[in-house]
Design a protein around this motif. Sequence first.
Motif, PDB file in Angstrom:
ATOM      1  N   UNK A 278       0.795  -1.224   0.000  1.00  0.00           N
ATOM      2  CA  UNK A 278       0.000   0.000   0.000  1.00  0.00           C
ATOM      3  C   UNK A 278       0.824   1.269   0.000  1.00  0.00           C
ATOM      4  N   UNK A 279       1.929   1.284  -0.739  1.00  0.00           N
ATOM      5  CA  UNK A 279       2.802   2.459  -0.779  1.00  0.00           C
ATOM      6  C   UNK A 279       2.180   3.589  -1.601  1.00  0.00           C
ATOM      7  N   UNK A 280       2.602   4.803  -1.280  1.00  0.00           N
ATOM      8  CA  UNK A 280       2.121   5.956  -2.031  1.00  0.00           C
ATOM      9  C   UNK A 280       2.669   5.932  -3.462  1.00  0.00           C
ATOM     10  N   UNK A 281       1.914   6.550  -4.349  1.00  0.00           N
ATOM     11  CA  UNK A 281       2.290   6.744  -5.762  1.00  0.00           C
ATOM     12  C   UNK A 281       2.383   5.444  -6.560  1.00  0.00           C
ATOM     13  N   UNK A 282       1.864   4.313  -6.020  1.00  0.00           N
ATOM     14  CA  UNK A 282       1.887   3.080  -6.803  1.00  0.00           C
ATOM     15  C   UNK A 282       0.994   3.181  -8.034  1.00  0.00           C
ATOM     16  N   UNK A 283       0.017   4.071  -7.992  1.00  0.00           N
ATOM     17  CA  UNK A 283      -0.836   4.258  -9.169  1.00  0.00           C
ATOM     18  C   UNK A 283      -0.043   4.855 -10.332  1.00  0.00           C
ATOM     19  N   UNK A 284       1.127   5.409 -10.042  1.00  0.00           N
ATOM     20  CA  UNK A 284       2.023   5.874 -11.097  1.00  0.00           C
ATOM     21  C   UNK A 284       3.101   4.840 -11.396  1.00  0.00           C
ATOM     22  N   UNK A 285       3.667   4.245 -10.347  1.00  0.00           N
ATOM     23  CA  UNK A 285       4.776   3.304 -10.537  1.00  0.00           C
ATOM     24  C   UNK A 285       4.341   2.032 -11.256  1.00  0.00           C
ATOM     25  N   UNK A 286       3.196   1.498 -10.883  1.00  0.00           N
ATOM     26  CA  UNK A 286       2.772   0.210 -11.459  1.00  0.00           C
ATOM     27  C   UNK A 286       2.526   0.295 -12.963  1.00  0.00           C
ATOM     28  N   UNK A 287       1.774   1.284 -13.478  1.00  0.00           N
ATOM     29  CA  UNK A 287       1.634   1.356 -14.941  1.00  0.00           C
ATOM     30  C   UNK A 287       2.962   1.571 -15.661  1.00  0.00           C
ATOM     31  N   UNK A 288       3.880   2.298 -15.013  1.00  0.00           N
ATOM     32  CA  UNK A 288       5.195   2.499 -15.644  1.00  0.00           C
ATOM     33  C   UNK A 288       5.979   1.180 -15.692  1.00  0.00           C
ATOM     34  N   UNK A 289       5.858   0.363 -14.639  1.00  0.00           N
ATOM     35  CA  UNK A 289       6.530  -0.943 -14.657  1.00  0.00           C
ATOM     36  C   UNK A 289       5.932  -1.849 -15.727  1.00  0.00           C
ATOM     37  N   UNK A 290       4.623  -1.791 -15.877  1.00  0.00           N
ATOM     38  CA  UNK A 290       3.983  -2.565 -16.950  1.00  0.00           C
ATOM     39  C   UNK A 290       4.529  -2.143 -18.309  1.00  0.00           C
ATOM     40  N   UNK A 291       4.602  -0.825 -18.524  1.00  0.00           N
ATOM     41  CA  UNK A 291       5.106  -0.305 -19.801  1.00  0.00           C
ATOM     42  C   UNK A 291       6.565  -0.687 -20.002  1.00  0.00           C
ATOM     43  N   UNK A 292       7.363  -0.644 -18.935  1.00  0.00           N
ATOM     44  CA  UNK A 292       8.774  -1.018 -19.050  1.00  0.00           C
ATOM     45  C   UNK A 292       8.946  -2.492 -19.418  1.00  0.00           C
ATOM     46  N   UNK A 293       8.033  -3.328 -18.936  1.00  0.00           N
ATOM     47  CA  UNK A 293       8.106  -4.735 -19.330  1.00  0.00           C
ATOM     48  C   UNK A 293       7.804  -4.893 -20.818  1.00  0.00           C
ATOM     49  N   UNK A 294       6.756  -4.232 -21.288  1.00  0.00           N
ATOM     50  CA  UNK A 294       6.402  -4.322 -22.703  1.00  0.00           C
ATOM     51  C   UNK A 294       7.494  -3.718 -23.577  1.00  0.00           C
ATOM     52  N   UNK A 295       8.021  -2.567 -23.167  1.00  0.00           N
ATOM     53  CA  UNK A 295       8.974  -1.825 -23.992  1.00  0.00           C
ATOM     54  C   UNK A 295      10.387  -2.374 -23.948  1.00  0.00           C
ATOM     55  N   UNK A 296      10.795  -2.881 -22.767  1.00  0.00           N
ATOM     56  CA  UNK A 296      12.212  -3.225 -22.588  1.00  0.00           C
ATOM     57  C   UNK A 296      12.450  -4.623 -22.028  1.00  0.00           C
ATOM     58  N   UNK A 297      11.384  -5.265 -21.552  1.00  0.00           N
ATOM     59  CA  UNK A 297      11.532  -6.605 -20.979  1.00  0.00           C
ATOM     60  C   UNK A 297      11.788  -6.619 -19.486  1.00  0.00           C
ATOM     61  N   UNK A 298      11.773  -5.438 -18.816  1.00  0.00           N
ATOM     62  CA  UNK A 298      12.060  -5.368 -17.386  1.00  0.00           C
ATOM     63  C   UNK A 298      10.973  -6.046 -16.547  1.00  0.00           C
ATOM     64  N   UNK A 299      11.398  -6.817 -15.564  1.00  0.00           N
ATOM     65  CA  UNK A 299      10.466  -7.406 -14.592  1.00  0.00           C
ATOM     66  C   UNK A 299      10.746  -6.895 -13.189  1.00  0.00           C
ATOM     67  N   UNK A 300      11.487  -5.804 -13.095  1.00  0.00           N
ATOM     68  CA  UNK A 300      11.906  -5.233 -11.814  1.00  0.00           C
ATOM     69  C   UNK A 300      10.701  -4.963 -10.916  1.00  0.00           C
ATOM     70  N   UNK A 301      10.744  -5.495  -9.696  1.00  0.00           N
ATOM     71  CA  UNK A 301       9.704  -5.339  -8.679  1.00  0.00           C
ATOM     72  C   UNK A 301       8.383  -6.013  -9.053  1.00  0.00           C
ATOM     73  N   UNK A 302       8.451  -7.060  -9.880  1.00  0.00           N
ATOM     74  CA  UNK A 302       7.236  -7.834 -10.142  1.00  0.00           C
ATOM     75  C   UNK A 302       6.956  -8.743  -8.949  1.00  0.00           C
ATOM     76  N   UNK A 303       5.713  -9.202  -8.823  1.00  0.00           N
ATOM     77  CA  UNK A 303       5.314 -10.033  -7.691  1.00  0.00           C
ATOM     78  C   UNK A 303       5.696 -11.496  -7.900  1.00  0.00           C
TER      79      UNK A 303
END
Length: 431
Positions: free
Chosen positions: A321-346
């Motif tokens: 329940x960290x702050x600003x996850x509504x920004x971080x999570x979509x960016x992580x999704x995009x980074x996976x699609x764009x670059x293959x990153x799985x950083x901080x995935x569950x």
Amino acid sequence: MKQHYIIDFDSTFTRVEALDELAKISLKDHPEKEEIFLEIENLTNLAMEGKLSFRESLSKRIQLLHANRKHLDQLVENLRMKVSKSFERNKDFFKTHRDYVYIMSGGFKEFITPVVKPFHIKKKNIFANTFTFDKEGNIIGYDQDNPLSEEGGKVKLMNELNFQGEVFGIGDGYSDFQLKESGVIEKFFAFTENISRPSVTEKADHITPSFDEFLYVNSLPRATSYPKNRILCLIVGDVPEIAIAILKEDGFSIRVKSTFEEKYTEDVGMLLVGPDTTLDDLQLERADKLKTIGYLGNSKGKVNHDICNKKGIVLFDDKKGKKKQSEFIPRRMANFINNGDTHKSRNFPNLKLPKLSNAHRLLHIHQNIPGIMAKLNNVYADNEINIISQFLMTKDEIGYAVTDINTAYDKKLLKQLKEIAPTIKFRTIYK
């Protein structure tokens, strides 16, 4: 057969209408600037939708500008910063096809030529209007003998040029569609990355939400392996606007729904879910194109992690329940699609990859059993592939192998990699 590419400038090559931008500069200190801005914008839209003759629209807009030659330098600098993103990332296409790419616009060479110059577009291939000035450098009109200042001017000019071979038109306005309507081009692609005009899109041969899409459907070299506008990103439940905006800005095709509707199961590629939403196991099982899920909350008990692992779906969530996850999570999704990153995935091995440059990145998701890397590398060796870099991480039953290779290879390589048992998912990235 030679292919010629006729590209509009305003709201196509650039994200804006240049005369609207010039008005913001020239009328900066005018007491009635807001009213004039709206009038100019309205005149632009009426012409683009075919509801007002182009010449009438152009004449009225220039009269309202009160612009001087000195304003053009600032305009050019502004426009250089507002080139459409999909054109920016495909500069190599313009360099390779410089002999057959043309800018054809009702705009003006004084600002178009310097903006497109870095894209290797030849000066002789730029067709546009030219301003006329008084002794003080004020813009007082335009060359009325230029066919592009007339209604139907693009059609008249194309008839004069009489290109031999296939001719494709790309634009956002009615004057671009007229090229197809008159028969001087084979196909018209309605460009909607910046604006979508129903009066134009409904008549197009193909709706093109990005230049990547145009290159993809015509099997032309491009900067991205797959157009992001073809990846359906479904937003479900209570999701903040900032999260939606991040994914929309990145170019994904967005659908916002209160529930995960059955009709999207087969086609969804990304799924961003609000808290307290539970995903149906059977739908997840059938979502074969789904690559990543973002859950704005703790996904435990809401998303079946075992199914995600079995299907090779990368899950990002807000476990604490960290702050600003509504920004971080979509960016992580995009980074996976764009670059293959799985950083901080569950559920996946956490891998943060270097940016890809002049290479193709092959993502191989597989069951974590011994010998997979040997099988992968045997395929690369058999195909005499030069490996630039390679990464492997595992987590529980998931193995994630990422290999960057030179861009020249036989496409049979990809088929062979997909057939390695036990592959879960395979994807190619280049950009």
